[in-house]
Design an enzyme around this catalytic site. Structure first.
Site, PDB file in Angstrom:
ATOM      1  CE1 TYR A 220      -6.638 -33.604 -24.504  1.00 59.41           C
ATOM      2  CE2 TYR A 220      -5.519 -35.735 -24.173  1.00 59.41           C
ATOM      3  CZ  TYR A 220      -5.976 -34.517 -23.811  1.00 59.41           C
ATOM      4  OH  TYR A 220      -5.081 -33.922 -22.696  1.00 59.41           O
TER       5      TYR A 220
ATOM      6  CG  ASP B  71     -11.240 -19.659 -19.467  1.00 57.21           C
ATOM      7  OD1 ASP B  71     -10.270 -20.227 -19.148  1.00 57.21           O
ATOM      8  OD2 ASP B  71     -12.249 -19.974 -20.049  1.00 57.21           O
TER       9      ASP B  71
ATOM     10  N   PRO C 130       1.828 -33.832 -19.251  1.00 55.48           N
ATOM     11  CG  PRO C 130       0.040 -32.677 -18.459  1.00 55.48           C
ATOM     12  CD  PRO C 130       0.853 -32.464 -19.425  1.00 55.48           C
TER      13      PRO C 130
ATOM     14  CG  ASN D  97      -3.980 -24.278 -19.886  1.00 55.57           C
ATOM     15  OD1 ASN D  97      -3.472 -25.478 -19.536  1.00 55.57           O
ATOM     16  ND2 ASN D  97      -5.006 -23.849 -19.602  1.00 55.57           N
TER      17      ASN D  97
ATOM     18  CE  LYS E   7      -4.214 -31.412 -25.452  1.00 53.71           C
ATOM     19  NZ  LYS E   7      -3.716 -30.263 -24.961  1.00 53.71           N
TER      20      LYS E   7
ATOM     21  CG  ASP F 296     -13.416 -18.984 -29.491  1.00 55.83           C
ATOM     22  OD1 ASP F 296     -12.653 -20.034 -29.882  1.00 55.83           O
ATOM     23  OD2 ASP F 296     -14.482 -19.104 -30.321  1.00 55.83           O
ATOM     24  CB  VAL F 297      -7.835 -20.534 -28.223  1.00 56.02           C
ATOM     25  CG1 VAL F 297      -7.469 -20.240 -26.724  1.00 56.02           C
ATOM     26  CG2 VAL F 297      -8.227 -22.259 -28.027  1.00 56.02           C
TER      27      VAL F 297
ATOM     28  CB  VAL G 295      -3.479 -32.556 -14.270  1.00 55.35           C
ATOM     29  CG1 VAL G 295      -3.444 -31.599 -13.102  1.00 55.35           C
ATOM     30  CG2 VAL G 295      -1.966 -33.278 -14.813  1.00 55.35           C
TER      31      VAL G 295
END
Length: 297
Positions: A158, A38, A188, A91, A162, A64-65, A191
């Site tokens: 966003y 994370d 999903p 994720n 996705k 840091d992705v 959530v």
């Protein structure tokens, strides 16, 4: 413990909270070694302690992705600690800033693309050789969203990222199947997470000063975020979603859905697609292609 997972290792980006932490707990309870990665070091330390207190084998790694080198470092750390890597869960994600297309800030789009899309690419690209290396197969789980299956007005950055995650998953599922690596897209609906608060971890390189020509309506922006927060808070728990993920993996699903009531939205999209193909089939311009063999790349 589940023999499918016991003794194997998963690396979860965005693992310090929300869906990532819930998955860490769930996979850990099934006997997996858990690597939580994370960008938020404070939350990461808290999550690491919580998992250790639960008796799980855990390693925490700053990530840091959007930085490929950090992905490589986390995977190397996972292999050093646990020997092998069997699963990566891409994720980590951000929600961006809701608003009209004409009000869109380009730097915000770049931030959302780099985290939600490039972060998934980097995670998969860095992890795949490690999963292939031991020859035991494994899993890649890409956290997308129902937004990737249907689009969302005023949240196009966003939704676009996705949708890209879903498409990448479909591509990699075919590519990696011969290596016994199962690739799934988790899609999903709402959530209970902190996705609407993702600005809290916005990296400095994406911070910009608005131009004089673009005036930000702070009250309108606050209203948009409050509406997003209400939708998120109406969602299912992360714990329930984590159990659903394992259930879907066990039944071999490529798409993992959490809300069967959203089938009507995807069915509407499918109907539009079918209608468009009907239109092409009746077209004097292209109907002669109906019997052509589908090209395979």
């Amino acid at each position: 413990m589940n023999d499918n997972y016991a003794g194997k290792t998963t690396l979860i980006s965005g693992g310090a909270g929300g869906i990532g932490l819930a998955l860490a707990k769930e996979f850990g309870s099934l006997g997996m070694n858990v690597v939580i990665a994370d960008i938020d070091m404070v939350a990461l330390g808290t999550a690491e302690n919580e998992l250790k207190e639960a008796g799980l084998n855990v390693l925490a790694c700053q990530l840091d992705v959007t930085d490929y080198q950090q992905w490589e470092q986390c995977i190397a750390a996972a292999q050093k600690e646990f020997g092998k890597l069997h699963m990566v869960v891409n994720n980590a994600g951000v929600g961006g800033i809701p608003g009209k297309i004409e009000d869109t800030d380009h730097a915000t789009w770049r931030w959302v693309i780099d985290v939600n899309l490039m972060g998934v690419l980097y995670g998969t690209q860095a992890a795949t050789p490690a999963i292939k290396a031991h020859g035991e197969g494994g899993w890649i789980i890409n956290v997308a969203s129902m937004a990737g299956m249907m689009g969302v007005p005023y949240s196009s950055a966003y939704a676009a990222t996705k949708a890209a995650v879903v498409s990448m998953t479909e591509s990699w599922a075919v590519e990696l199947k011969p290596h016994n690596i199962h690739v799934s897209a988790l899609c999903p609906a709402f959530v209970k997470t902190r996705i609407h608060e993702s600005l809290r971890n916005k990296q400095e390189k994406y911070q910009t000063v608005p131009s004089k020509e673009k005036v930000i309506d702070k009250e309108k922006l606050k209203k948009n975020f409050n509406a997003a927060a209400a939708l998120v808070e109406s969602g299912i728990s992360t714990e329930l979603l984590a159990k659903r993920v394992v259930e879907a993996l066990n039944s071999g699903q490529q798409y993992i859905f959490s809300h069967p009531n959203y089938r009507q939205a995807t069915s509407y999209r499918a109907a539009l697609i079918d209608g468009a193909f009907d239109d092409a089939q009746q077209s004097e311009l292209v109907k002669h292609l109906i019997d052509d063999e589908i090209a395979s790349l």
